[in-house]
Scaffold this active site. Sequence first.
Site, PDB file in Angstrom:
ATOM      1  N   GLU A  35      43.014 -26.225  16.201  1.00 45.71           N
ATOM      2  CA  GLU A  35      42.792 -26.589  14.875  1.00 45.71           C
ATOM      3  C   GLU A  35      41.499 -27.588  15.069  1.00 45.71           C
ATOM      4  O   GLU A  35      41.264 -28.463  15.781  1.00 45.71           O
ATOM      5  CB  GLU A  35      43.678 -27.533  14.214  1.00 45.71           C
ATOM      6  CG  GLU A  35      45.078 -27.035  13.771  1.00 45.71           C
ATOM      7  CD  GLU A  35      45.790 -27.852  12.811  1.00 45.71           C
ATOM      8  OE1 GLU A  35      46.630 -27.184  11.824  1.00 45.71           O
ATOM      9  OE2 GLU A  35      45.748 -29.050  13.017  1.00 45.71           O
ATOM     10  N   CYS A  36      40.481 -27.109  14.411  1.00 39.12           N
ATOM     11  CA  CYS A  36      39.006 -27.515  14.371  1.00 39.12           C
ATOM     12  C   CYS A  36      38.550 -27.877  16.051  1.00 39.12           C
ATOM     13  O   CYS A  36      38.257 -26.826  16.724  1.00 39.12           O
ATOM     14  CB  CYS A  36      39.080 -28.827  13.714  1.00 39.12           C
ATOM     15  SG  CYS A  36      37.301 -29.356  13.393  1.00 39.12           S
TER      16      CYS A  36
END
Length: 441
Positions: free
Chosen positions: A327-328
């Site tokens: 994530e990210c």
Amino acid sequence: MIPPGILISAPSSGTGKTTLMLGLLAALKAQGVNVQPFKSGPDYIDPAFHTAASGRASFNLDSWSMDRTRIDGLTGNAAGADLILAEGSMGLFDGVAVPGACGNGASADVAALMGWPVVLVLDVSGAAQSVAATALGFKLMRPDVTLAGVVLNRVASPRHDTLVRVGMAQVGVTVLGSLPRRTAIEMPERHLGLVQAGEQENLPQLLAEAAAFVAEHVDIAAIRAAAAGTMTDAPPPAKIPPPGGRIALAQDNAFAFVYPHLLAGWRAAGAEILPFSPLADEAPDASADVCWLPGGYPELHAGKLAAAAQFRTGLQSFAQTKPVHGECGGYMAMGAGIIDKEGVRHKMAGLLGLETSFAKRKMHLGYRKADLNAAIPGHDARARLRGHEFHYATIVTEPDAPLAHITDSNDLDVPETGSVRTFEGGGRATGTFFHMIAEAP
């Protein structure tokens, strides 16, 4: 039983909410009061500071992405505490234009849902009696939100304090405290907000100073007396389908942004979490079912990550036969490379073709809806997820198959689709720029 609560909010960001919140948590803990903290909205960083100050895990409550059942279930973590303190985000009534699950993401939604009165922090620098007009507007804006009172911040002098209090008396707003101007206990910031709790070497000292500062200038007893709430019985711990039975979770200063409610929900569902540190050149545990790389600041540690050969080869080996999701920041670290702010490219894990750059920053911020084209750990293809994106990376290329159709809170398409790549051994690499909060109701 669920104790009564108070929500700390303000007209805008940068007004002093976090200083008051941390000071109250630390001061109450020192008094022997067991306080359960919460954070309204999708902020990644504040809950870790809450946990350090209170000794209890803090959880995000979000009216846009979470339905009432999820919010009630998370509030159940307050069972056994003496008091709930929740910190708002941005201004009290600030949210998106189109409502979501049970509101538009405003802190006022959480206050209304849970019946928690609001303590409003007001920056009174540059004004006196006129500040009362702001307080009155917040008092009247939503009939379902109760204003317990205000704490005045950045007060210049005793005379200034007296003038502001005269205005508050005229509109019938209680003053619960008055904080003089002081910068010594303000937390350092960077582009995503506060520096992470784990990076604050002097955090105990800062918390002790905040506690003493707030205890001296705020009527803590009056704030406790104003607490209220609509929930009394604690629901069972909220279970969230885990990405696997044994989860190898990257956890260090480069990968620290994972929502606490996800970890608690995975554990409640029976999952075991196996932390490892890419910055310490550790590979994911080969016995894990899945590897999860949270967000964080890989760009600040890009050189060290590029040199972490054991981490990189271990992750590559793991991904050949098992799922890896990022994530990210975790997604960026799974990519081919990261270009830092000086324009230097650093080689990353290469599980995906993603290239990102911080040489030319571009802010990406807001809620996200995702309709998955392919499965990610814990969620099947066609699952509908809700999350939040906040970073300053420029996407140079995102060449792999799109993981999802992604839109913002207004249902407008977002070009950053995430990526998916499947390997011959049956493993799969997936990643998104948004942090998942919940499945769509």
